[in-house]
Design an enzyme around this catalytic site. Structure first.
Site, PDB file in Angstrom:
ATOM      1  N   HIS A  50      -7.816  -3.025  -3.205  1.00  0.00           N
ATOM      2  CA  HIS A  50      -6.516  -2.621  -3.732  1.00  0.00           C
ATOM      3  C   HIS A  50      -6.010  -3.631  -4.762  1.00  0.00           C
ATOM      4  O   HIS A  50      -5.450  -3.247  -5.793  1.00  0.00           O
ATOM      5  CB  HIS A  50      -5.501  -2.466  -2.604  1.00  0.00           C
ATOM      6  CG  HIS A  50      -5.721  -1.254  -1.760  1.00  0.00           C
ATOM      7  ND1 HIS A  50      -5.911  -0.002  -2.298  1.00  0.00           N
ATOM      8  CD2 HIS A  50      -5.799  -1.103  -0.409  1.00  0.00           C
ATOM      9  CE1 HIS A  50      -6.080   0.875  -1.320  1.00  0.00           C
ATOM     10  NE2 HIS A  50      -6.022   0.233  -0.174  1.00  0.00           N
ATOM     11  N   HIS A  80       0.826  -1.199   0.000  1.00  0.00           N
ATOM     12  CA  HIS A  80       0.000   0.000   0.000  1.00  0.00           C
ATOM     13  C   HIS A  80       0.865   1.256   0.000  1.00  0.00           C
ATOM     14  O   HIS A  80       0.632   2.194  -0.760  1.00  0.00           O
ATOM     15  CB  HIS A  80      -0.943   0.004   1.208  1.00  0.00           C
ATOM     16  CG  HIS A  80      -1.907   1.144   1.202  1.00  0.00           C
ATOM     17  ND1 HIS A  80      -1.566   2.406   1.668  1.00  0.00           N
ATOM     18  CD2 HIS A  80      -3.182   1.235   0.773  1.00  0.00           C
ATOM     19  CE1 HIS A  80      -2.608   3.210   1.528  1.00  0.00           C
ATOM     20  NE2 HIS A  80      -3.595   2.532   0.987  1.00  0.00           N
TER      21      HIS A  80
END
Length: 271
Positions: free
Chosen positions: A208, A149
Site C-alpha cells: 500500500h 487503508h
C-alpha cells in the site's frame, strides 16, 4: 489461570519489505519484554504476503487459523491474540470470527485484543500520537496527510473522528484513506502548501505504501497530489514504529491478557 502454557499471537496483514518486517520484530521485542517467558508467534492475514514470503524470502508464515492450531498442537492454552489492524472493520472482524471458530472447535480459550482505533479514548490517544509522528523536516504550515487503508464499513467513522480531533489542533494535518468516504480527493480542497507530506497511517509499510501511496501509477496518492500542482514527500514508515502508537496496541494486548489474570511487566519504553 497459570501463565506456564499461555502463548501470544500477534496478527498483522504482513509485509515483504525488510523495513516493514523490522517494525514487526521491534514490536515483538517489546511484547516479549512485557510478558517474559510467554512465547510470541505471528499470523499474517494476507495470503498474498504469506505466499510471497515463502517463494521469495524462503520464510514460512502462518494464517490466523494455522498459528492457533500449531499452538494447540504444542499444548498451549490459553492463547492471547492481538491484531495490529487500525480499525474494527472487515479484516479485524474476520480475525475475531476465525479465533472464535478455532477456539470453539478445539476447546481452547482465546482472548482477542482490540485494534488501534477501537474506542473514543483510542481516538484521543491517536490524535496525540500523530503529533509525535510528524515529519521532522516539515516547515511551519506545510500540509501533512496521514493516509490509512479505510473501509466501506461503519468503523470508517473512527477516521472521521480522528480527523476532527487532529484538525482542532493543526488545520494543516489531515486524515485520508485509500478506500471509503475519505479518499485523498476529499482532502485536496483543504491543502494550502506547495509541498505536502504524506505519512502512511498503517501499522507497517508494504504494498500500500510503495504502490498505492508513493507509486507512479495514475491513481496513487503521489500522482494525485502532483496533478494538483504540489510536490509530494512520502514518509516510508508505519505507525507501529512510533512508541506512542505501539503503546495503544500494547494496552489492548494487556486488556486481552487481563481476562486470563495476566499482568504485564513494564518495558523500558514505559519507564
Amino acid at each position: 489461570m497459570s501463565a506456564d502454557k499461555t502463548a501470544i499471537v500477534l496478527i498483522a496483514y504482513g509485509s515483504c519489505l525488510a523495513s516493514g518486517l523490522a517494525a514487526l520484530r521491534t514490536f515483538e521485542a517489546r511484547v516479549r519484554l512485557r510478558y517474559p517467558g510467554i512465547p510470541v508467534r505471528w499470523a499474517y492475514t494476507s495470503a498474498h504476503i504469506r505466499t510471497r514470503l515463502a517463494l521469495h524470502v524462503r520464510r514460512k508464515s502462518d494464517s490466523v487459523v494455522k498459528a492457533i492450531q500449531r499452538l494447540v498442537l504444542e499444548r498451549f492454552s490459553p492463547i492471547i491474540a492481538q491484531p495490529l489492524q487500525i480499525i474494527t472493520a472487515t479484516e479485524n472482524e474476520s480475525v475475531e470470527e476465525l479465533t472464535r471458530t478455532v477456539s470453539g472447535e478445539l476447546g481452547i480459550p482465546v482472548s482477542v485484543g482490540q485494534p488501534l482505533l477501537a474506542s473514543d479514548e483510542d481516538v484521543a490517544l491517536c490524535a496525540r500520537a500523530i503529533f509525535t509522528h510528524l515529519p521532522a523536516a516539515r516547515e511551519p504550515g506545510e500540509d501533512v496527510i496521514f493516509v490509512g487503508h479505510g473501509a466501506s464499513h461503519a468503523a470508517q467513522s473512527r477516521y472521521a473522528q480522528l480527523c476532527a480531533a487532529v484538525r482542532e489542533r493543526d488545520s494543516a494535518v489531515h486524515i485520508a484513506t485509500l478506500s471509503g468516504n475519505m479518499r485523498i480527493e476529499t482532502v485536496l480542497p483543504h491543502l494550502s502548501s506547495a509541498r505536502v507530506w504524506v505519512v502512511p497511517f498503517l501499522s507497517s509499510i508494504g504494498k500500500h505504501t510503495v504502490s498505492d501511496i508513493a507509486g507512479a501509477g495514475e491513481g496513487s496518492v503521489r500522482s494525485l497530489l502532483e496533478r494538483d500542482g504540489r510536490s509530494c514527500e512520502v514518509v516510508k514508515a508505519g505507525v507501529l514504529e512510533n512508541a506512542a502508537f505501539a503503546d495503544i496496541w500494547l494496552s489492548h494486548l494487556d486488556a486481552a491478557a487481563a481476562r486470563f489474570g495476566l499482568a504485564p511487566v513494564l518495558d523500558a519504553a514505559d519507564a
